[in-house]
Every structure is written in C-alpha cells, then in structure tokens.
Write a protein that holds these residues in place. Structure first.
Motif, PDB file in Angstrom:
ATOM      1  N   ALA A 114       1.170  -1.240   0.150  1.00 45.90           N
ATOM      2  CA  ALA A 114       0.090  -0.039   0.013  1.00 45.90           C
ATOM      3  C   ALA A 114       1.144   1.349  -0.336  1.00 45.90           C
ATOM      4  CB  ALA A 114      -0.949  -0.006   1.297  1.00 45.90           C
ATOM      5  N   PHE A 115       1.761   1.258   0.790  1.00 48.03           N
ATOM      6  CA  PHE A 115       2.756   2.800   0.950  1.00 48.03           C
ATOM      7  C   PHE A 115       3.339   2.789  -0.729  1.00 48.03           C
ATOM      8  CE2 PHE A 115       7.773   3.606   1.517  1.00 48.03           C
ATOM      9  CZ  PHE A 115       7.520   5.057   2.160  1.00 48.03           C
ATOM     10  N   ILE A 116       4.361   1.306  -0.946  1.00 45.75           N
ATOM     11  CA  ILE A 116       4.702   1.266  -2.102  1.00 45.75           C
ATOM     12  C   ILE A 116       4.122   2.073  -3.775  1.00 45.75           C
ATOM     13  CG2 ILE A 116       6.257   0.632  -4.104  1.00 45.75           C
ATOM     14  CD1 ILE A 116       7.147  -0.892  -1.981  1.00 45.75           C
ATOM     15  N   ILE A 117       2.280   1.590  -3.037  1.00 47.40           N
ATOM     16  CA  ILE A 117       1.720   1.638  -4.889  1.00 47.40           C
ATOM     17  C   ILE A 117       0.765   3.034  -4.444  1.00 47.40           C
ATOM     18  CG2 ILE A 117      -0.688   1.377  -5.182  1.00 47.40           C
ATOM     19  CD1 ILE A 117      -0.676  -1.651  -4.593  1.00 47.40           C
ATOM     20  N   CYS A 118       1.036   3.896  -3.308  1.00 51.02           N
ATOM     21  CA  CYS A 118       0.724   5.065  -2.733  1.00 51.02           C
ATOM     22  C   CYS A 118       1.837   5.946  -3.468  1.00 51.02           C
ATOM     23  CB  CYS A 118       0.095   5.535  -1.791  1.00 51.02           C
ATOM     24  SG  CYS A 118      -1.862   4.712  -1.408  1.00 51.02           S
ATOM     25  N   GLY A 136      -5.575   5.375  -2.749  1.00 51.27           N
ATOM     26  CA  GLY A 136      -5.983   5.065  -1.338  1.00 51.27           C
ATOM     27  C   GLY A 136      -7.003   4.677  -0.883  1.00 51.27           C
ATOM     28  N   ILE A 137      -7.679   4.897  -1.576  1.00 56.62           N
ATOM     29  CA  ILE A 137      -9.486   5.200  -0.709  1.00 56.62           C
ATOM     30  C   ILE A 137      -9.391   3.258  -1.066  1.00 56.62           C
ATOM     31  CG2 ILE A 137     -11.968   4.453  -1.788  1.00 56.62           C
ATOM     32  CD1 ILE A 137     -11.332   7.007  -0.105  1.00 56.62           C
ATOM     33  N   ALA A 138      -9.007   2.610  -2.288  1.00 57.74           N
ATOM     34  CA  ALA A 138      -8.930   1.445  -2.464  1.00 57.74           C
ATOM     35  C   ALA A 138      -7.834   0.382  -1.503  1.00 57.74           C
ATOM     36  CB  ALA A 138      -8.038   1.133  -4.086  1.00 57.74           C
ATOM     37  N   VAL A 153      -3.581   1.584   8.062  1.00 58.75           N
ATOM     38  CA  VAL A 153      -3.600   1.160   6.572  1.00 58.75           C
ATOM     39  C   VAL A 153      -3.740   2.743   6.619  1.00 58.75           C
ATOM     40  CG1 VAL A 153      -5.159   0.769   5.202  1.00 58.75           C
ATOM     41  CG2 VAL A 153      -5.197  -0.859   6.982  1.00 58.75           C
ATOM     42  N   ALA A 154      -4.306   3.919   7.069  1.00 56.00           N
ATOM     43  CA  ALA A 154      -3.825   5.301   6.737  1.00 56.00           C
ATOM     44  C   ALA A 154      -3.123   5.508   6.436  1.00 56.00           C
ATOM     45  CB  ALA A 154      -5.160   6.501   7.208  1.00 56.00           C
ATOM     46  N   GLY A 155      -2.121   5.341   7.363  1.00 53.61           N
ATOM     47  CA  GLY A 155      -0.404   5.614   7.844  1.00 53.61           C
ATOM     48  C   GLY A 155       0.435   5.118   7.022  1.00 53.61           C
ATOM     49  N   ALA A 156      -0.149   4.409   6.456  1.00 55.55           N
ATOM     50  CA  ALA A 156       1.238   3.374   5.105  1.00 55.55           C
ATOM     51  C   ALA A 156      -0.117   4.371   3.417  1.00 55.55           C
ATOM     52  CB  ALA A 156       0.854   1.737   4.987  1.00 55.55           C
ATOM     53  N   VAL A 157      -1.066   4.392   3.337  1.00 52.63           N
ATOM     54  CA  VAL A 157      -1.654   5.141   2.171  1.00 52.63           C
ATOM     55  C   VAL A 157      -1.278   6.774   2.912  1.00 52.63           C
ATOM     56  CG1 VAL A 157      -3.176   6.549   1.523  1.00 52.63           C
ATOM     57  CG2 VAL A 157      -3.362   3.457   2.046  1.00 52.63           C
TER      58      VAL A 157
END
Length: 472
Positions: A114-118, A136-138, A153-157
């Motif tokens: 998630a971190f890398i994708i965002c 991020g929503i996804a 999860v929000a922190g990673a995003v």
C-alpha cells in the motif's frame, strides 16, 4: 486616521498562540463544537491584537482575503477529488480495484505494498490529494478487509502519498518550493533524495515487518473473502472498470493540469456508472455532487463505499477557508514574522538553521492551515540565515519540504490533515503515529543538520571539506 502600526510584542504573540491552542482544545475536545467555529472564533481573537497594534478592520480583512486567495487552488482540487471519489465508487472503479487487490496481494506484505503503490501513484501524478482519493481509498478497503487496524492502513497510505507530493516534478508544492528558494527544480529534487531515499527504504521495511507481525497474529482472511463476495454482488467487477483510473494517471503523468484532468476522471466515472453499473442516468450525474449511496445490508461495505461527491467536501472546504483566513491574519499583523525572527536570532549553525526552517514550516501549517502557507513561512523567513552562513539554498529548499510539505497531514485543521481525515475516514490524531515516512524525513533532516552531513556550502573550500567528510 489609524494609529501607527507596529510589530506585535513577544508577549502579544505568546497570548495569541496560547489563546489559539486553548480555543481549539476547549471547542473541539471539551465541548464537541465543530472545529470550523473554533477557527472562526480565533479570527476575532487575532483581530483584537491587530486593533491594539494599529491595524484597521479593513486592513485585516484584506489579510484574510489574501490568505484565502493564496489557498484557493487547494479548494478547487478538493472539489474535484470529491466529485471523482463519488463517481468512481458508483462507476465500479474503486470496487474493482479493491476486489483485484484482495485477489492478488498477500496480506503479510500488504502494508508495504500500500505504501509503495501510493508512492508510485503520487510520483506519477504529483498530487497527494488525488492519490489518496483514488489509490488510497482502494488500499483502505483492502487493508480493512485483511483485518488491519484502519489507522495503520491510513498511515501507510498517507506516507506513500507524501513521497510524491515532496519529490515529483509534477507536484505543485515541489515546484513552488524550488521557485521560492531560487533553486533549479531538478537540483531541488536531487537534494531531497539524500533525505527521502533512506526515509523511503526504512519506512517500507517498517511496514513490511509490521505486516508480517500483525497478519501472523491477527489476520482475518474470512472478512476479505466476504468483502469480495459482497463487491461482486453489488457491482459489475471487470478489468475495463479500471480505464478511468488509467486515463487520469496517464494524463497527470503527461503534465496535464490536475483540476480539469481530475474532473474528466469524475465525468468518466459517471459514464461508467450509467453504462456498466445499471445506475440511472440522472443518478449517475448526481453522484458528482452527492456521491455514492447504496444499501447493501453489509455495514462494512456501506461504510466504505457510501462517500464522495462535492457535497461530501463542503464541511472540509469551510474548514480550510477559515484556516487560511487565520494564516492570512497572522501574516498581515506580523505574528508569523515575530515568531520566526525570534528563532533566526538563535540559529547560528547548520543544525539550528535546519531546526528553525522545520519549525517555521510547521507553524505555517499549524497557524496557516495550508501547505502553501508553510512553504512560504519556511523558505522566505529563514532564507537570510542560509545566505548569512553560506549554506547552499538547495539545503533550504530541502528543509522547506521537510518542515512544510510533510507536516501538513499532521495538523487536524490544515488542508492536508482535513482532506486525509475526511477522505480516508480516519481522524488526524488517530493516524498520526503511523506517518512513518513523514517523521523519518524530519528526523533525518535534523541529523544531517547537526552532524553537517550533506550540508553544502556556497564557499568551495567548505564544500570540499564536507564532501571529504562524507566520503571518509
């Protein structure tokens, strides 16, 4: 005839700062009054000091209007992203991304993914808001389906989204910082890599380790499977649902203007809702304003996907306008100048100068409510110290991003903090401990400053000395 104007005294500045914090705490924490009213109340408190030091109401109103005007682009982006979120959910874009993500991403590496994708999305598009509102929503949907705490999860995003916000040549904050610091854009980005690269690697490893640890003890794949079943029941899931996302990311990567591109993506979402999701034409169009609205009977799906639309962002927009007004007032009557002058008198080496820049940027977000304000306060008010100490302005621009851009989502009433909280459905205080990339950027910047590592000087002799120290 108005009284002669003067800068506020340190005591008057201290009164404003303490009163600001007390009002925010009293209204929001103790009384549960909307934060918008707390910010509006601070206008009048600041105006009392302004009247005392010689400013008229008309002059202070001009300061408010200028502060709001300087941040209006962020408001337009909020409106655009709100419309996009609503139609992309209604059109099946976000549900399809969540479905495929649950199918192919291993839960143990999800947080790092998630971190890398965002991060990749924000680097390609140059916008943290757009990245959070799409990828991020996804990622939030996938992460919660895997059983991870929503704040984590929000922190990673958000950590990923701010990689691109501070590094991408397409980012408005990156371009603005380079311009204000009088540094070539590419040189500015190269300078930031010395801080951002180790911060990125460490953050990715932290999320990877957390994912393995957490999923091994608390993972819940049954919820992920239930989510996939519900999504396929209420939405048409197909590869072509991803076309609007691909179009938006491609156009932003080609340096097309962000606001019309995001609005085009929102319009495509409406078209997709009508063509592929059996949504009535008027309802598909209305999702631009009112967002998505389904009653699946599954609380998790309803909470995740009943959001978006311009209407969804109205409270956020009011909050940002009031925060921008606070920043404009403080700038007009000289409060920010006094704060930063006090710090400048203390900063007599690279470490202290770095710290003052970081604090100036944070104050810009805390009292100005916007990344634009923080970049101005961090760069323009501290630049003379860099020149006085013969420190290259690439260090100024790098520290400006560290103090201004990355601290924006840490302040609950800043444009970044408000947007991330509203879009991801997690309060700023809740996700704050997990903004690992943002915190690492600040820590590494301070380490460089106080150890004189990667601090370049305009004097060639000093520059050679520093390079030898780095290579030693």
């Amino acid at each position: 005839m108005s009284a002669e104007k003067r800068l506020p005294t340190f005591g008057e500045v201290l009164f404003v700062l303490i009163a600001f914090i007390v009002i925010m705490f009293l209204f929001v924490v103790q009384l549960g009054i909307p934060i918008q009213l707390a910010l509006l109340t601070t206008w009048f408190m600041i105006m009392l000091v302004g009247l005392r030091i010689g400013y008229t109401y008309s002059e202070m109103q001009d300061g408010i209007l200028k502060g709001i005007y300087d941040g209006l682009e962020a408001v337009l982006v909020l409106i655009s992203v709100g419309a996009l979120i609503g139609t992309w959910i209604a059109g099946g874009v976000v549900p399809s991304i969540i479905y495929y993500g649950l199918s192919i991403i291993d839960p143990s590496i999800f947080l790092m993914a998630a971190f890398i994708i965002c991060a990749i999305t924000s680097l390609a598009t140059g916008t943290s808001f757009g990245s959070a509102g799409t990828a991020g929503i996804a990622m939030m949907g996938i992460g919660v389906s895997f059983g991870f705490p929503i704040a984590l999860v929000a922190g990673a995003v958000i950590s990923g989204c701010y990689v691109g916000d501070k590094l991408s040549p397409l980012s408005d904050t990156t371009v603005m910082t380079a311009s204000l610091s009088k540094v070539n854009l590419i040189e500015h980005i190269k300078s930031m890599l010395f801080v951002s690269t180790p911060a990125f690697i460490i953050t990715a490893l932290l999320f990877l380790g957390t994912g393995f640890f957490f999923h091994g003890s608390n993972g819940d794949l049954s919820q992920a499977q239930s989510t996939m079943t519900s999504l396929s029941e209420y939405f048409n899931i197909a590869w072509y649902m991803l076309i609007p996302a691909a179009v938006v990311i491609l156009m932003l990567a080609l340096k097309k203007p962000s606001i019309p591109v995001i609005l085009l993506g929102a319009l495509l979402g409406s078209v997709w809702a009508y063509l592929f999701q059996d949504v009535a034409l008027l309802d598909a169009i209305n999702s631009l304003y009112s967002g998505n609205n389904i009653e699946s009977g599954v609380d998790f799906i309803d909470n995740l996907l009943n959001r978006g639309g311009i209407e969804f962002m109205l409270g956020v927009i009011v909050l940002i306008l009031f925060a921008l007004g606070v920043g404009g007032l403080m700038e007009k009557i000289g409060i920010l100048r006094v704060i930063c002058n006090t710090m400048l008198a203390w900063a007599d080496n690279a470490g202290k100068t770095t710290l003052t820049t970081l604090l100036s940027g944070f104050f810009g977000n805390f009292f100005g409510g916007a990344a634009y304000v923080s970049i101005i306060t961090a760069s323009k008010i501290t630049e003379e110290n860099y020149d006085r100490l013969n420190i290259d302005r690439r260090v100024l621009s790098r520290n400006t991003e560290a103090g201004g851009t990355v601290t924006t989502p840490m302040v609950p009433w800043s444009d970044g903090g408000v947007f991330m909280a509203a879009t991801l459905g997690v309060s700023t205080i809740t996700y704050l401990p997990f903004l690992w990339f943002n915190f690492l950027v600040i820590v590494i910047s301070l380490i460089y400053g106080f150890t004189n590592k990667f601090i370049w000087y305009t004097n060639q002799e000093e520059n050679n000395k520093d390079e030898k120290a780095v290579n030693a």
